[in-house]
Every structure is written in structure tokens, then in C-alpha cells.
Design a protein around this motif. Sequence first.
Motif, PDB file in Angstrom:
ATOM      1  N   ALA A 215      82.445 -62.366  -6.473  1.00 11.16           N
ATOM      2  CA  ALA A 215      82.420 -61.637  -5.201  1.00 11.16           C
ATOM      3  C   ALA A 215      81.012 -61.750  -4.622  1.00 11.16           C
ATOM      4  N   PHE A 216      80.885 -61.525  -3.309  1.00 11.24           N
ATOM      5  CA  PHE A 216      79.566 -61.596  -2.699  1.00 11.24           C
ATOM      6  C   PHE A 216      78.702 -60.429  -3.157  1.00 11.24           C
ATOM      7  N   HIS A 217      77.470 -60.759  -3.575  1.00 11.44           N
ATOM      8  CA  HIS A 217      76.453 -59.771  -3.928  1.00 11.44           C
ATOM      9  C   HIS A 217      75.116 -60.266  -3.409  1.00 11.44           C
ATOM     10  N   THR A 218      74.178 -59.330  -3.241  1.00 10.43           N
ATOM     11  CA  THR A 218      72.819 -59.713  -2.883  1.00 10.43           C
ATOM     12  C   THR A 218      71.932 -59.626  -4.121  1.00 10.43           C
ATOM     13  N   TYR A 219      71.032 -60.600  -4.217  1.00  4.91           N
ATOM     14  CA  TYR A 219      70.076 -60.695  -5.316  1.00  4.91           C
ATOM     15  C   TYR A 219      68.692 -60.799  -4.681  1.00  4.91           C
ATOM     16  N   GLY A 220      67.791 -59.874  -5.013  1.00  4.69           N
ATOM     17  CA  GLY A 220      66.511 -59.852  -4.322  1.00  4.69           C
ATOM     18  C   GLY A 220      65.349 -59.525  -5.233  1.00  4.69           C
ATOM     19  N   VAL A 221      64.146 -59.874  -4.743  1.00  4.66           N
ATOM     20  CA  VAL A 221      62.905 -59.521  -5.429  1.00  4.66           C
ATOM     21  C   VAL A 221      61.869 -59.163  -4.381  1.00  4.66           C
ATOM     22  N   LYS A 222      61.095 -58.118  -4.645  1.00  2.48           N
ATOM     23  CA  LYS A 222      59.989 -57.721  -3.783  1.00  2.48           C
ATOM     24  C   LYS A 222      58.692 -57.926  -4.550  1.00  2.48           C
ATOM     25  N   VAL A 223      57.796 -58.702  -3.961  1.00  6.09           N
ATOM     26  CA  VAL A 223      56.531 -59.041  -4.607  1.00  6.09           C
ATOM     27  C   VAL A 223      55.401 -58.457  -3.788  1.00  6.09           C
ATOM     28  N   ASP A 224      54.532 -57.675  -4.435  1.00  3.05           N
ATOM     29  CA  ASP A 224      53.320 -57.193  -3.791  1.00  3.05           C
ATOM     30  C   ASP A 224      52.156 -57.402  -4.758  1.00  3.05           C
ATOM     31  N   PRO A 225      50.943 -57.051  -4.398  1.00  3.90           N
ATOM     32  CA  PRO A 225      49.825 -57.360  -5.288  1.00  3.90           C
ATOM     33  C   PRO A 225      49.897 -56.712  -6.661  1.00  3.90           C
ATOM     34  N   ASP A 226      50.682 -55.644  -6.798  1.00  2.00           N
ATOM     35  CA  ASP A 226      50.710 -54.895  -8.054  1.00  2.00           C
ATOM     36  C   ASP A 226      51.995 -55.066  -8.859  1.00  2.00           C
ATOM     37  N   TRP A 227      53.141 -55.193  -8.167  1.00  4.48           N
ATOM     38  CA  TRP A 227      54.425 -55.165  -8.861  1.00  4.48           C
ATOM     39  C   TRP A 227      55.364 -56.239  -8.334  1.00  4.48           C
ATOM     40  N   ILE A 228      56.225 -56.707  -9.230  1.00  2.54           N
ATOM     41  CA  ILE A 228      57.365 -57.555  -8.892  1.00  2.54           C
ATOM     42  C   ILE A 228      58.613 -56.726  -9.208  1.00  2.54           C
ATOM     43  N   ARG A 229      59.385 -56.389  -8.171  1.00  2.00           N
ATOM     44  CA  ARG A 229      60.541 -55.510  -8.328  1.00  2.00           C
ATOM     45  C   ARG A 229      61.828 -56.281  -8.036  1.00  2.00           C
ATOM     46  N   PHE A 230      62.842 -56.086  -8.873  1.00  3.43           N
ATOM     47  CA  PHE A 230      64.104 -56.811  -8.759  1.00  3.43           C
ATOM     48  C   PHE A 230      65.213 -55.859  -8.300  1.00  3.43           C
ATOM     49  N   TYR A 231      66.133 -56.422  -7.466  1.00  2.36           N
ATOM     50  CA  TYR A 231      67.197 -55.618  -6.864  1.00  2.36           C
ATOM     51  C   TYR A 231      68.523 -56.367  -6.953  1.00  2.36           C
ATOM     52  N   PHE A 232      69.580 -55.605  -7.164  1.00  4.23           N
ATOM     53  CA  PHE A 232      70.954 -56.113  -7.117  1.00  4.23           C
ATOM     54  C   PHE A 232      71.716 -55.272  -6.108  1.00  4.23           C
ATOM     55  N   ASP A 233      72.314 -55.938  -5.105  1.00  2.81           N
ATOM     56  CA  ASP A 233      72.959 -55.226  -4.000  1.00  2.81           C
ATOM     57  C   ASP A 233      72.024 -54.169  -3.411  1.00  2.81           C
ATOM     58  N   ARG A 234      70.738 -54.549  -3.331  1.00  2.00           N
ATOM     59  CA  ARG A 234      69.658 -53.744  -2.749  1.00  2.00           C
ATOM     60  C   ARG A 234      69.388 -52.456  -3.509  1.00  2.00           C
ATOM     61  N   GLU A 235      69.874 -52.359  -4.741  1.00  2.98           N
ATOM     62  CA  GLU A 235      69.553 -51.238  -5.614  1.00  2.98           C
ATOM     63  C   GLU A 235      68.532 -51.704  -6.652  1.00  2.98           C
ATOM     64  N   PHE A 236      67.529 -50.867  -6.888  1.00  4.35           N
ATOM     65  CA  PHE A 236      66.464 -51.219  -7.824  1.00  4.35           C
ATOM     66  C   PHE A 236      67.017 -51.410  -9.238  1.00  4.35           C
ATOM     67  N   VAL A 237      66.568 -52.468  -9.919  1.00  2.00           N
ATOM     68  CA  VAL A 237      67.011 -52.756 -11.282  1.00  2.00           C
ATOM     69  C   VAL A 237      65.860 -52.628 -12.273  1.00  2.00           C
ATOM     70  N   TRP A 238      64.745 -53.335 -12.029  1.00  4.87           N
ATOM     71  CA  TRP A 238      63.603 -53.254 -12.941  1.00  4.87           C
ATOM     72  C   TRP A 238      62.374 -53.847 -12.260  1.00  4.87           C
ATOM     73  N   LYS A 239      61.201 -53.671 -12.907  1.00  6.63           N
ATOM     74  CA  LYS A 239      59.971 -54.210 -12.345  1.00  6.63           C
ATOM     75  C   LYS A 239      59.012 -54.586 -13.463  1.00  6.63           C
ATOM     76  N   THR A 240      58.062 -55.425 -13.107  1.00  3.19           N
ATOM     77  CA  THR A 240      57.007 -55.827 -14.019  1.00  3.19           C
ATOM     78  C   THR A 240      55.743 -56.061 -13.211  1.00  3.19           C
ATOM     79  N   GLU A 241      54.588 -56.000 -13.850  1.00  2.00           N
ATOM     80  CA  GLU A 241      53.323 -56.114 -13.138  1.00  2.00           C
ATOM     81  C   GLU A 241      53.128 -57.529 -12.603  1.00  2.00           C
ATOM     82  N   THR A 242      52.582 -57.614 -11.397  1.00  2.80           N
ATOM     83  CA  THR A 242      52.277 -58.901 -10.775  1.00  2.80           C
ATOM     84  C   THR A 242      51.080 -59.527 -11.482  1.00  2.80           C
ATOM     85  N   GLN A 243      51.226 -60.777 -11.885  1.00  6.04           N
ATOM     86  CA  GLN A 243      50.141 -61.520 -12.522  1.00  6.04           C
ATOM     87  C   GLN A 243      49.269 -62.197 -11.468  1.00  6.04           C
ATOM     88  N   PRO A 244      48.007 -62.485 -11.781  1.00  5.11           N
ATOM     89  CA  PRO A 244      47.137 -63.146 -10.799  1.00  5.11           C
ATOM     90  C   PRO A 244      47.735 -64.429 -10.247  1.00  5.11           C
TER      91      PRO A 244
END
Length: 284
Positions: A215-244
Motif C-alpha cells: 500500500a502507499f506509505h510515506t518514508y522520510g528523514v529530517k536532517v539538521d546539524p544535530d539530529w537525523i530523524r526518521f518518519y513513517f507516514d509522517r510519524e516519528f520513528v527514531w533518531k540518531t545524532e548527525t555526524q560531521p
Amino acid sequence: MPFAPEKPARLTRRRALAGGAAALGAPLVTVFAPVSTGAEDQLAIRSDILNVEAMQIAFDEDFSTLDVSAWGPGTRWIAHTPWSGDFGGARFANPGERSPFRIVDGNLRIEARRDPEGEWQSGLLASVDPDGNGFSQQYGYFEMRARLPEGPGVWPAFWLIGKDRSTATAEIDIFEFYGDKPDGYSSVVHVWHRDGRHYSRFHRNAVFVEARPDAFHTYGVKVDPDWIRFYFDREFVWKTETQPEHRQPLYILLNLALVDGPTRDATPDPSHMIVDYVRAYRLD
């Protein structure tokens, strides 16, 4: 990228990406870390909430048409990795008579199938060419809406690579899906150093217990200087620290690969990945 379920017979994506000493067989040091489950303050929780309406679109591919060439220049997509590091158990084919790409009902269909010679072929799209021309963006939210194939051997993915690969390759796997494990998908953050060191953060997203990958779903990631955040259907799933190494412009890749191993004999022929859109948003 997470280890494939079978030992590949050719260069895997991680070896092709690592380059240098790693490609010559130097040992890779991999670090896996669990997702933090500690209490977070309200500010951190608010930061994890996705607010797409507050962002501006920087890249919008709705696949009403498809602008692709084998290697560029001048097209929105090319049909190979820019570093010529194709991988997996199916050849990534050029657009043309045997193109794996079709626009069907306003969506992109990537097809994996055996060609008349009996060899598997499929498709990959990258948003920059070998000279770095095309779309890339430092920080932001990257999203794809898609339907994934099921069945042994299929290996679709949506991922980002840093443009500067001179000393290390920065990779973010927004999703990797193995068709013989249909309960969920994997998200991984990598840094492939040319001296053979390998940094990795991995999470298994078991989201298809009630939902369905086809079925159709959205898969996303938000990257900023501090965190990489992952989303499924625009709901937060998990995050990890952004590396240099990830604090640089990142470009987009999507593909339907096959695992290089015996499961190809049981892969449905043809198999299809259907993509509605690919978008990137600026955080400002």
C-alpha cells in the motif's frame, strides 16, 4: 547499509561506497547502537514532531513525466550511481528500449524482470550526475511516497549520499526493504571512511504488522546539524545524532534492487516498485 541476508557474489553497495582500503579488503569496524528509550523533555519531543506545512519545497518530483538519462548531463535523474558503483543481483538498466521505468497512472513504476537473455535487470535513479550536477541539499526533510513489492529477493531502497566523498562517504538509508521480511524495513546511518573505518547506526522499523508494504506509505528523514530523524507516514520513528560527514549537501537515490543470491530464483518476475512522488523541503 545493513548486511544483506545472503553473501553477495559481486561488489555490495557498502564495498562500492567505502572505496579505498575498504574496497581492497581492509577490515570494516562497524558500530551498531540501539535507539535511545530514555525520557526526553518536552522541547525534544516537540522537535521530533514533523511540521511539513512550515517548510518550503526545494525539490518536487511528481512523476507526471520522467526526465532521465544514463549518465546526464542535463537531466533531472541519471540511471546509475554517480560513482559507477552499481550493486545487487540485477543490472541497473539504461532508459531506452528495455527501460525499467514507466509512467503508469501518474506514478513511476520501476520494474525488475529477466531480460530476453535470462539476466535480471531493474532500475535506479540518482538526482546528481557524475560531475555533481543536479539536486542536492544540506539539511532539510526528504520524503518519498511509494508502494513496495513483496517476495524473496526484492530489495527496494530510498537513500541519500553526501556530495563530498574525498575522505569518507556519508550515507543515510531512509528505508531498505527485504521482500522476504515483510513485517518491516530498516533505516541506517553510515559513514564509510576511506581508511576502512565504518560508523553505523541501525534501526529495524516493524511497521507492517497492520499496515501493508504494497500500500502507499510515506518514508522520510529530517536532517539538521544535530539530529537525523526518521518518519513513517509522517510519524516519528527514531533518531540518531548527525555526524560531521553528514553536515553537507546530500543527494537522492531510489532503486529496486535484488539481493545477489539464490533467492533470485524465487523472485516474482516481474516485480514492481510504484513511486507517487519524491520531495525535499528546506528547514527554513
